[in-house]
Design an enzyme around this catalytic site. Structure first.
Site, PDB file in Angstrom:
ATOM      1  N   GLY A 101       0.783  -1.215   0.000  1.00 44.62           N
ATOM      2  CA  GLY A 101       0.000   0.000   0.000  1.00 44.62           C
ATOM      3  C   GLY A 101       0.824   1.279   0.000  1.00 44.62           C
ATOM      4  O   GLY A 101       1.800   1.407   0.741  1.00 44.62           O
ATOM      5  N   GLU A 206     -10.694  -4.275   5.248  1.00 45.80           N
ATOM      6  CA  GLU A 206      -9.824  -4.517   6.403  1.00 45.80           C
ATOM      7  C   GLU A 206      -9.815  -3.388   7.428  1.00 45.80           C
ATOM      8  O   GLU A 206      -8.897  -3.257   8.225  1.00 45.80           O
ATOM      9  CB  GLU A 206      -8.383  -4.833   5.957  1.00 45.80           C
ATOM     10  CG  GLU A 206      -8.140  -6.306   5.781  1.00 45.80           C
ATOM     11  CD  GLU A 206      -8.436  -6.808   4.365  1.00 45.80           C
ATOM     12  OE1 GLU A 206      -7.968  -7.906   4.031  1.00 45.80           O
ATOM     13  OE2 GLU A 206      -9.121  -6.127   3.585  1.00 45.80           O
ATOM     14  N   TYR A 208      -9.652  -0.071   6.920  1.00 48.87           N
ATOM     15  CA  TYR A 208      -8.962   1.173   6.570  1.00 48.87           C
ATOM     16  C   TYR A 208      -9.981   2.259   6.210  1.00 48.87           C
ATOM     17  O   TYR A 208     -11.188   2.051   6.298  1.00 48.87           O
ATOM     18  CB  TYR A 208      -7.967   0.905   5.443  1.00 48.87           C
ATOM     19  CG  TYR A 208      -6.803   0.043   5.866  1.00 48.87           C
ATOM     20  CD1 TYR A 208      -5.852   0.512   6.776  1.00 48.87           C
ATOM     21  CD2 TYR A 208      -6.653  -1.259   5.383  1.00 48.87           C
ATOM     22  CE1 TYR A 208      -4.789  -0.281   7.184  1.00 48.87           C
ATOM     23  CE2 TYR A 208      -5.595  -2.061   5.788  1.00 48.87           C
ATOM     24  CZ  TYR A 208      -4.664  -1.567   6.686  1.00 48.87           C
ATOM     25  OH  TYR A 208      -3.610  -2.365   7.085  1.00 48.87           O
ATOM     26  N   ARG A 256     -11.115  -3.146  -3.555  1.00 50.79           N
ATOM     27  CA  ARG A 256     -11.038  -4.155  -2.495  1.00 50.79           C
ATOM     28  C   ARG A 256     -12.245  -3.959  -1.577  1.00 50.79           C
ATOM     29  O   ARG A 256     -12.284  -3.025  -0.768  1.00 50.79           O
ATOM     30  CB  ARG A 256      -9.723  -4.005  -1.736  1.00 50.79           C
ATOM     31  CG  ARG A 256      -9.480  -5.051  -0.651  1.00 50.79           C
ATOM     32  CD  ARG A 256      -8.975  -6.358  -1.208  1.00 50.79           C
ATOM     33  NE  ARG A 256      -8.475  -7.221  -0.151  1.00 50.79           N
ATOM     34  CZ  ARG A 256      -7.203  -7.289   0.231  1.00 50.79           C
ATOM     35  NH1 ARG A 256      -6.304  -6.528  -0.372  1.00 50.79           N
ATOM     36  NH2 ARG A 256      -6.830  -8.090   1.189  1.00 50.79           N
ATOM     37  N   HIS A 294      -8.676  -5.535  11.023  1.00 51.29           N
ATOM     38  CA  HIS A 294      -7.497  -5.900  11.816  1.00 51.29           C
ATOM     39  C   HIS A 294      -7.818  -6.025  13.298  1.00 51.29           C
ATOM     40  O   HIS A 294      -7.086  -6.691  14.038  1.00 51.29           O
ATOM     41  CB  HIS A 294      -6.377  -4.883  11.598  1.00 51.29           C
ATOM     42  CG  HIS A 294      -5.787  -4.931  10.224  1.00 51.29           C
ATOM     43  ND1 HIS A 294      -5.408  -6.106   9.614  1.00 51.29           N
ATOM     44  CD2 HIS A 294      -5.507  -3.952   9.327  1.00 51.29           C
ATOM     45  CE1 HIS A 294      -4.928  -5.848   8.405  1.00 51.29           C
ATOM     46  NE2 HIS A 294      -4.984  -4.556   8.207  1.00 51.29           N
ATOM     47  N   ARG A 353       0.809 -14.434   0.298  1.00 50.28           N
ATOM     48  CA  ARG A 353       1.943 -15.118   0.921  1.00 50.28           C
ATOM     49  C   ARG A 353       2.460 -16.310   0.118  1.00 50.28           C
ATOM     50  O   ARG A 353       3.672 -16.574   0.148  1.00 50.28           O
ATOM     51  CB  ARG A 353       1.571 -15.540   2.345  1.00 50.28           C
ATOM     52  CG  ARG A 353       1.339 -14.376   3.289  1.00 50.28           C
ATOM     53  CD  ARG A 353       0.824 -14.815   4.644  1.00 50.28           C
ATOM     54  NE  ARG A 353      -0.446 -15.526   4.510  1.00 50.28           N
ATOM     55  CZ  ARG A 353      -1.028 -16.202   5.496  1.00 50.28           C
ATOM     56  NH1 ARG A 353      -0.455 -16.277   6.677  1.00 50.28           N
ATOM     57  NH2 ARG A 353      -2.177 -16.811   5.304  1.00 50.28           N
ATOM     58  N   CYS A 376       3.292 -22.014   1.022  1.00 48.34           N
ATOM     59  CA  CYS A 376       3.122 -21.152   2.190  1.00 48.34           C
ATOM     60  C   CYS A 376       2.488 -21.955   3.320  1.00 48.34           C
ATOM     61  O   CYS A 376       1.479 -22.629   3.128  1.00 48.34           O
ATOM     62  CB  CYS A 376       2.234 -19.961   1.827  1.00 48.34           C
ATOM     63  SG  CYS A 376       1.668 -18.999   3.248  1.00 48.34           S
ATOM     64  N   GLN A 381       5.461 -15.705  10.405  1.00 52.78           N
ATOM     65  CA  GLN A 381       6.622 -15.416  11.243  1.00 52.78           C
ATOM     66  C   GLN A 381       7.592 -14.432  10.603  1.00 52.78           C
ATOM     67  O   GLN A 381       8.113 -13.543  11.279  1.00 52.78           O
ATOM     68  CB  GLN A 381       7.351 -16.722  11.589  1.00 52.78           C
ATOM     69  CG  GLN A 381       8.491 -16.536  12.578  1.00 52.78           C
ATOM     70  CD  GLN A 381       9.093 -17.865  13.023  1.00 52.78           C
ATOM     71  OE1 GLN A 381       8.395 -18.889  13.056  1.00 52.78           O
ATOM     72  NE2 GLN A 381      10.361 -17.863  13.349  1.00 52.78           N
ATOM     73  N   LYS A 463      -0.757 -26.738  11.877  1.00 50.54           N
ATOM     74  CA  LYS A 463       0.605 -26.876  11.368  1.00 50.54           C
ATOM     75  C   LYS A 463       0.782 -28.138  10.525  1.00 50.54           C
ATOM     76  O   LYS A 463       1.919 -28.516  10.208  1.00 50.54           O
ATOM     77  CB  LYS A 463       1.611 -26.832  12.519  1.00 50.54           C
ATOM     78  CG  LYS A 463       1.664 -25.460  13.175  1.00 50.54           C
ATOM     79  CD  LYS A 463       2.801 -25.317  14.177  1.00 50.54           C
ATOM     80  CE  LYS A 463       2.853 -23.897  14.719  1.00 50.54           C
ATOM     81  NZ  LYS A 463       3.964 -23.688  15.670  1.00 50.54           N
TER      82      LYS A 463
END
Length: 702
Positions: A101, A206, A208, A256, A294, A353, A376, A381, A463
C-alpha cells in the site's frame, strides 16, 4: 455481538504431493511457463482460463495479492528491491500482481515513515512497472489510506473514534478534508498511470479509511457522508468515480471490497452486495475480497483458518455484479485455487503469501508440477510479524523473498564433497542449496524420515501445512541428487573423506532441575507429539513459550477439525452463528516462571489466536511460578509467597531446548573443520526461520 452470517460449504484440498521434482534451474533464474498454457493443456483448467478485466485480458485467474513488505517506505533503494521482487514473480508466471500500500496523502500513511505518492514518484516507480512488463505481466499499485489505523500523529477518520489496536484518536474529517482526499486518490492514480502501472487497487476493506466510511461501527456522522447506507457509501463511490475520470479507459480499477467485516456494527450483507453494484457502476473493473478488520478477534489468515475457509463469503456475491470477483485468504495450493473457481465461488483467486514462499508458483502449476511448489505454511513469522516489528518482510520457507538483490548464488567453481549431518530444516535447506550449485551432497539422518522438529510441529492444529515443506525439500533433494542416508548415525570416521562437514544435528528437549522430574507422569514435548507417550486427562505444561503454547493447543483441540474443515471453523469461531462450545479433550494448566504475559512466545500476529483458543477451553494459565517438586500427588509449585499443588495425571516439559552437538565438539577437538548451523549452533526457542536461513546462506557460499 460478533456479526453472524449464513455460510455455504467451502472446498478443502490438502494433498501431500509425492511426484519427484523436475525443476533443476538455479534459484537465481526462476522459471516461467514459456509455452502457452490453455485450459485444454493445463491440469488446472479453470485456473488457466483467460479472464477479461476491463479492457484487458489476463492469461490466467491467479492474482498475487497485496503484501506490505516494508520496502515501500525505503525510497529509491526500496523500489529497486521491489522491482527485483516483482520481476521474479512475473518471470515465474504470475499474470497480475498488486503492490503493497501507498497512501494518496500524508495523513493516510500507515506510519510516520510511510510512503505516500507525490508527482516526482512516477519516475522512481517506473523501474517497478518496467521490470514486471519485461516478463509480460501486469501490476497494479495499491492506494491505501490508513484512516484511524495509521501509526502516526496526524491520522484522520470519518468520526473521532480510536481504534482498539491504536493509541491515537483520529481527527474527524470535515467537508474540505473529504473533498481533498477524493482528489488525492485521483491524483495518486494519475501518478501510478504515469509510472507505468496497469491500474490501481483501491483499498476499501480490512478497516482502513474507505471501510471506516461504509461501516456503522466507525461512521457516526450526521451529514451527507454518514447515517444512511446511501450516505455511508458516498465516499467510496466518489473515490472510484474520481479515479475513473482521471485515468485512461484501459487503466484497471480494482476495488477491495470488505465482503465480511467480522466486527460489531459491521456492514450487513445486503449493504455489501449493494456497495458491490455501486462500485461496478462507478467504474470498477474487478472486485477483490477483503475479509475481516485488523481489530477482529476471529482469525482470517492464520494457520487456524482452513484452506479456502473464506471463499464462501465471495461466492455470495456471484451473480450480483457483472464484473469479476476475486476470492482470497488461505488459498495456498493450485488444487485449492482450482476448486474455488470450479465450485463457482469466484472468477479469480488472490494468493499473497504463497508468492513469498515461491516466486514460481504460477509457472509450476501451469507445467503440471505442483509438487515442486514451496508452499506457504501460513506461519506469518517472517512476513507479517517482521513488518509489524519494523523489519523487512521475507518468508520462513524462502529466505530470498524480498532479498532478491541481496541473496543470490551461482554454480560452484569446483564441486566439493559435502556431508551434512541432520535432516531437519537447517540441514535440508543447506543440502538442497549446495546440491543445486553443483556440490556432491550426502545428508545423514539418524531417524527413519526427514524433518527433525518439523515432524513434531506438524501435529499441532493448523501446522499440518509443515508436511508441505518437507515434501518440497524431499523433492528438491531428489531433483539435485542429494544422497539421503536415513536411519544412519554419522560418526567422525564416516565423515573423514568429505571436503566440508556441516552439523545440523538440531536440539533435544531441556529437562529442568526439578525434584522428581523423573516421575513416570512426566514426559517431554517430543515424547508427547511423536506419540511415544499418551497423556492423561488433566495435564500440566511446564513452559509457556512457543512450544508450550503449541502443546497446550494440541491438548485442548485433539480430535477437532476447525483448522481443516471450513464448516467446523465457522461453527467454532462463531462466524455463521454463535460460537459452539467444544469440550476440550484435556484439561490443561499452562505454567511459566516469568511474570510477563502468558503465551507471549508465539508470533506477534498469531499468538492472540492461540491464547483465545486456550481461554475458550478454560485452560488455566499461571505465571511467576517456582517449581518445587513432582510426586504422586502432582506438581508442587509456589506462586509469589503461596504454595500450591497442581493435581494432574501428566506433566509435559516444554522448558526449552539444548543443542545436540557432541559430534561437532569432538571433531573440533581433533582440529577438524566443521560448520554448525540451526539448533545445533544455538538452541533457544525453536526457530525454523533462522534454521532455514542459516542453511540456505551456508549452502550458497560453500
Amino acid at each position: 455481538m460478533t456479526q453472524t452470517l449464513l455460510a455455504p460449504a467451502a472446498c478443502l484440498t490438502n494433498p501431500l504431493h509425492t511426484r519427484p521434482a523436475l525443476d533443476r534451474l538455479s534459484s537465481q533464474q526462476p522459471t516461467g511457463f514459456e509455452l502457452p498454457v490453455t485450459s485444454q493443456t493445463s491440469p488446472f483448467p479453470h485456473l488457466f482460463t483467460p479472464l477479461k478485466v476491463g479492457r484487458q485480458e489476463l492469461p490466467n485467474r491467479i492474482l498475487m495479492g497485496s503484501m506490505h513488505t516494508g520496502l515501500e517506505e525505503q525510497g529509491e533503494e526500496g523500489l529497486a528491491r521491489l522491482a527485483a521482487f516483482y520481476a521474479e514473480r512475473a518471470r515465474g508466471g504470475c499474470s497480475l500482481m498488486v503492490t503493497g500500500g501507498f497512501s494518496p496523502n500524508p495523513e493516510g500513511r500507515l506510519g510516520a515513515e510511510g510512503g505516500f505518492l507525490v508527482d516526482a514518484d512516477a519516475s522512481h516507480h517506473q523501474q517497478v512497472s518496467d521490470a514486471v512488463h519485461a516478463h509480460g505481466s501486469r501490476i497494479l499499485l495499491q492506494l491505501l489510506h490508513a484512516g484511524r489505523y495509521g501509526y502516526q500523529p496526524d491520522i484522520v477518520a470519518p468520526s473521532p473514534i480510536r481504534a482498539p489496536i491504536n493509541k491515537t484518536t483520529p481527527r474527524e474529517m470535515d467537508e474540505t478534508d473529504i473533498q481533498r482526499t477524493i482528489a488525492d486518490y485521483a491524483r495518486a492514480a494519475q501518478i501510478a498511470q504515469a509510472a507505468g502501472y496497469d491500474g490501481v487497487e483501491l483499498m476499501g476493506s480490512e478497516g482502513y479509511l474507505i471501510n471506516q466510511f461504509t461501516a456503522p461501527r466507525t461512521n457516526k456522522r450526521d451529514d451527507r457522508w454518514g447515517g444512511s447506507f446511501e450516505n455511508r457509501a458516498r465516499f467510496p463511490v466518489q473515490v472510484i468515480k474520481a479515479v475513473r475520470a482521471a485515468t485512461d479507459p484501459q487503466f484497471i480499477i480494482m476495488y477491495r471490497l470488505s465482503v465480511l467485516d467480522i466486527v460489531e456494527d459491521g456492514s450487513p450483507f445486503e449493504e455489501v452486495a449493494a456497495l458491490a453494484k455501486l462500485a461496478e457502476n462507478a467504474g470498477a473493473d474487478i472486485l477483490n475480497s477483503g475479509i475481516g478488520w485488523h481489530e477482529a478477534r476471529i482469525p482470517t489468515i492464520a494457520q487456524a483458518v482452513p484452506r479456502a475457509g473464506w471463499s464462501w463469503a465471495t461466492e455470495r456475491l456471484m451473480g450480483k455484479v457483472e464484473i469479476p470477483l476475486i476470492a482470497t485468504n488461505r488459498i495456498n495450493t493450485p488444487e485449492t485455487a482450482e476448486q474455488v473457481i470450479a465450485d463457482g465461488h469466484a472468477d479469480m483467486v488472490s494468493m499473497a503469501r504463497p508468492f513469498l514462499a515461491d516466486a514460481n508458483f504460477a509457472g509450476k502449476a501451469a507445467r503440471g508440477t505442483p509438487e515442486e511448489i514451496n508452499t506457504c505454511i501460513a506461519c506469518n513469522q517472517a512476513c507479517l510479524d517482521h513488518y509489524f516489528k519494523g523489519k523487512d518482510a521475507t518468508c520462513l520457507v524462502n529466505p530470498r523473498a524480498c532479498r532478491e538483490t541481496m541473496l543470490t548464488w551461482k554454480p560452484a567453481d569446483t564441486a566439493r564433497k559435502v556431508a551434512i549431518v541432520g535432516a531437519g530444516v537447517a540441514g535440508l535447506s543447506c543440502a538442497v542449496t549446495a546440491a543445486e550449485r553443483g556440490h556432491d551432497v550426502t545428508l545423514f539422518e539418524a531417524a527413519t524420515q526427514i524433518g527433525g522438529q518439523f515432524l513434531l510441529a506438524r501435529h499441532i492444529p493448523g501446522k499440518e501445512e509443515f508436511n508441505e515443506t518437507l515434501r518440497y525439500f524431499r523433492n528438491r533433494a531428489d531433483a539435485f541428487g542429494v544422497s539421503l542416508m536415513l536411519n544412519t548415525r554419522a560418526e567422525a570416521a564416516t565423515l573423514a573423506d568429505f571436503d566440508d562437514v556441516v552439523m545440523a544435528t538440531g536440539v533435544a528437549p531441556r529437562v529442568p532441575d526439578i525434584a522428581g522430574v523423573d516421575h513416570p507422569c512426566v514426559m517431554t514435548y517430543e515424547e508427547l507429539l511423536s506419540g511415544a507417550r499418551e497423556p492423561g486427562k488433566r495435564v500440566a505444561v511446564i513452559g509457556a513459550g512457543g512450544v508450550g503454547v503449541d502443546v497446550a493447543v494440541h491438548l485442548v483441540e485433539r480430535g477437532l477439525r476447525s483448522h481443516l474443515d471450513p464448516a467446523e471453523f465457522r461453527s467454532t469461531w462463531g462466524v455463521a452463528r454463535e460460537p459452539e462450545d467444544h469440550a476440550p479433550s484435556h484439561d490443561v494448566v499452562l505454567l511459566q516462571r516469568s511474570t510477563g504475559k502468558m503465551g507471549a512466545g508465539p508470533g506477534k500476529t498469531t499468538g492472540w489466536v492461540h491464547r483465545l483458543v486456550l481461554l475458550r477451553a478454560n485452560a488455566e494459565m499461571i505465571a511467576d511460578v517456582s517449581y518445587r517438586r513432582i510426586d504422586d500427588e502432582g506438581l508442587h509449585i509456589s506462586v509469589g509467597n503461596e504454595d500450591r499443588l497442581i493435581k494432574c495425571d501428566s506433566i509435559v516439559l516444554c522448558a526449552g531446548q539444548v543443542s545436540v552437538n557432541a559430534l561437532a565438539d569432538s571433531m573440533k577437538a581433533d582440529d577438524r573443520p566443521v560448520h554448525v548451523i540451526g539448533g545445533a549452533s544455538f538452541a533457544g526457542e525453536l526457530d525454523a526461520q533462522r534454521a532455514i536461513e542459516e542453511g540456505t546462506l551456508l549452502g550458497s557460499r560453500l
